[in-house]
Design a protein around this motif. Structure first.
Motif, mmCIF file in Angstrom:
data_model
loop_
_atom_site.group_PDB
_atom_site.id
_atom_site.type_symbol
_atom_site.label_atom_id
_atom_site.label_comp_id
_atom_site.label_asym_id
_atom_site.label_seq_id
_atom_site.Cartn_x
_atom_site.Cartn_y
_atom_site.Cartn_z
ATOM 1 N N ALA A 5 2.771 1.628 -3.320
ATOM 2 C CA ALA A 5 1.905 2.032 -4.419
ATOM 3 C C ALA A 5 1.594 3.529 -4.325
ATOM 4 C CB ALA A 5 0.626 1.215 -4.398
ATOM 5 N N VAL A 6 1.262 3.982 -3.128
ATOM 6 C CA VAL A 6 0.926 5.395 -2.946
ATOM 7 C C VAL A 6 2.124 6.291 -3.255
ATOM 8 C CG1 VAL A 6 0.427 7.096 -1.148
ATOM 9 C CG2 VAL A 6 -0.969 5.080 -1.361
ATOM 10 N N ALA B 140 4.594 5.587 -5.215
ATOM 11 C CA ALA B 140 4.846 5.550 -6.658
ATOM 12 C C ALA B 140 3.905 6.502 -7.392
ATOM 13 C CB ALA B 140 4.687 4.131 -7.188
ATOM 14 N N VAL B 141 2.629 6.462 -7.009
ATOM 15 C CA VAL B 141 1.648 7.336 -7.654
ATOM 16 C C VAL B 141 2.028 8.802 -7.441
ATOM 17 C CG1 VAL B 141 -0.749 8.109 -7.611
ATOM 18 C CG2 VAL B 141 -0.258 5.694 -7.464
ATOM 19 N N LEU C 98 -6.855 7.422 -1.377
ATOM 20 C CA LEU C 98 -5.889 6.577 -2.098
ATOM 21 C C LEU C 98 -5.477 5.387 -1.244
ATOM 22 C CD1 LEU C 98 -3.035 8.486 -3.938
ATOM 23 C CD2 LEU C 98 -4.737 6.980 -4.894
ATOM 24 N N GLU D 282 0.834 -1.207 0.000
ATOM 25 C CA GLU D 282 0.000 0.000 0.000
ATOM 26 C C GLU D 282 0.878 1.270 0.000
ATOM 27 O OE1 GLU D 282 -4.377 0.801 0.696
ATOM 28 O OE2 GLU D 282 -3.269 -1.033 0.387
ATOM 29 N N GLN E 294 5.575 9.862 -9.149
ATOM 30 C CA GLN E 294 5.519 9.953 -10.619
ATOM 31 C C GLN E 294 4.728 11.180 -11.060
ATOM 32 O OE1 GLN E 294 6.361 8.089 -13.432
ATOM 33 N NE2 GLN E 294 7.759 6.784 -12.291
ATOM 34 N N ASP E 295 3.608 11.379 -10.368
ATOM 35 C CA ASP E 295 2.723 12.475 -10.750
ATOM 36 C C ASP E 295 3.385 13.825 -10.470
ATOM 37 O OD1 ASP E 295 0.346 12.808 -12.001
ATOM 38 O OD2 ASP E 295 -0.824 13.038 -10.169
ATOM 39 N N GLY F 224 -3.278 16.975 -7.107
ATOM 40 C CA GLY F 224 -2.820 17.170 -5.738
ATOM 41 C C GLY F 224 -3.033 15.952 -4.861
ATOM 42 N N TYR F 225 -2.339 15.969 -3.731
ATOM 43 C CA TYR F 225 -2.451 14.885 -2.742
ATOM 44 C C TYR F 225 -2.428 15.510 -1.364
ATOM 45 C CZ TYR F 225 -1.336 12.143 -6.805
ATOM 46 O OH TYR F 225 -1.385 11.602 -8.052
ATOM 47 N N MET G 140 -6.567 11.942 -2.952
ATOM 48 C CA MET G 140 -6.168 12.454 -4.254
ATOM 49 C C MET G 140 -7.145 13.545 -4.671
ATOM 50 S SD MET G 140 -5.917 10.202 -7.678
ATOM 51 C CE MET G 140 -4.246 9.786 -8.086
#
Lengths: 172, 209
Positions: free
Chosen positions: B56-57, B59-60, B153, B53, B63-64, B128-129, B138
């Motif tokens: 993954a978060v 990475a998201v 997320l 988890e 990258q963004d 944004g996060y 997100m």
């Protein structure tokens, strides 16, 4: 003078019948424990397959799909070509590697209530690993307990238990 | 040969009791070992889920975030920087949702559809996060850090995010300035608060000056 006497046939029979009784009582519980372990295994392995698809999509910058097939001969497989038959291992591949989960490792488990559209497919987008428009869920069952794997539009995967909270999973 | 007079038939009671005790002891040892194995396996599984988890978060987000400030018409921008305005310029902003920790919300924009404009209809290019209620969210439809309606997320029934903070800074390398953003995250398992994971990641925002 000591005289040791061994077991008589009657004693032996009593012992054997008690043992037989214990075994008969014990087997169903061992069986159900095994089923529960397989159920957990199927749900968790599928969960990790979803996470892997999401990370692959982001890391490789390509859309990654997951194909499904429900029933007793169920399967879940990652692919970068979109729709494919997850029972055929050479069809669903990511960079020539097979990332699939299938019923052969989980004999007691069946997949039901597959809700991933008509194509039985979900996709994580290359840019942000999201699955907008591809959200869905599936249920694994061992005949008694059921675990549901849910994918949100945001690419978030979670496992919950259908009915009652069980095995560390919250109630759906 | 002296004890010829003892005639032994089968097991004595003492022998039987000893063997039963030994049998029970070995069964107990075996079953506790199996039980321990199963418990350990289940703990490892949950721990792997925490790791998966968090990874993954991260990475998201990373990258963004790396795309922040990207604008497709770079050539036009360089050729005529006076008339051509980059709407994605300096779009990274830090703030926080009400009552959340400082700098736990990051907003930015980039040219997702490569048309050179900052779109807000259909594809909203404001991203944004943020941290809210121990979950990472997100940004949706360009809603501000102070607004609701963002999407989760992370799975708040599995993990609890204790810390999320962003820090933006500049480094100069060979006289070329570069903007970097450090993401710091700390998460724990709801079921086992002893199991936690913290991560710190620095992202280079290449299209930003």
């Amino acid at each position: 003078m000591f005289k040791y006497q061994g077991l008589t046939l009657l004693e032996l029979l009593v012992t054997i019948s008690i043992l037989a009784l214990l075994v008969t009582l014990g087997i169903p519980s061992i069986n159900s424990a095994q089923k529960r372990l397989q159920l957990k295994g199927a749900a968790e392995t599928s969960y990790f397959a979803f996470q892997k698809a999401r990370s692959f999509a982001i890391a490789k910058g390509i859309d990654i799909s997951i194909s499904f097939r429900e029933g007793d001969e169920w399967c879940v497989a990652l692919s970068k070509v979109g729709e494919c038959d997850c029972l055929i291992t050479t069809e669903c591949l990511v960079d020539d590697i097979d990332y699939s989960v299938n019923a052969s490792d989980y004999g007691f488990i069946s997949m039901q209530q597959l809700k991933f559209g008509k194509l039985k497919l979900t996709t994580f987008d290359a840019a942000r690993g999201l699955s907008i428009g591809h959200a869905g869920s599936l249920v694994f069952s061992d005949g008694i307990n059921q675990l549901k794997v849910i994918l949100s539009n945001m690419g978030r995967v979670r496992i919950c238990s259908v009915g009652n909270a069980w095995g560390g999973y919250a109630k759906c | 040969m002296l004890n010829q007079q003892f005639k032994q038939n089968g097991n004595s009671l003492v022998e039987l009791m000893i063997s039963i005790t030994l049998g029970f002891a070995s069964m107990t040892a075996m079953s506790s070992l199996v039980g321990h194995g199963i418990a350990l396996n289940s703990q490892l599984m949950t721990k792997s889920r925490l790791n998966a988890e968090v990874n993954a978060v991260l990475a998201v987000i990373s990258q963004d975030l790396g795309r922040a400030g990207y604008q497709a018409f770079t050539k036009e921008l360089l050729d005529d920087s006076n008339t051509f305005i980059n709407p994605f310029h300096k779009s990274v902003a830090l703030s926080e949702y009400e009552n959340e920790s400082v700098n736990s919300c990051i907003t930015f924009a980039y040219d997702r559809n490569k048309n050179g404009k900052l779109d807000v209809i259909n594809t909203n290019e404001n991203y944004g996060y943020r941290l809210r209620d121990n979950a990472i969210e997100m940004r949706i439809d360009g809603l501000g850090c102070d607004k609701g309606g963002w999407q989760d997320l992370t799975d708040s029934s599995l993990i609890k995010i204790n810390t999320l903070s962003f820090e933006s800074y500049k480094i100069a390398h060979n006289n070329i300035e570069q903007t970097r953003v450090t993401i710091q995250l700390e998460a724990e398992l709801l079921s086992e608060p002893d199991l936690s994971r913290s991560a710190k990641l620095s992202v280079s925002v290449k299209n930003y000056d």
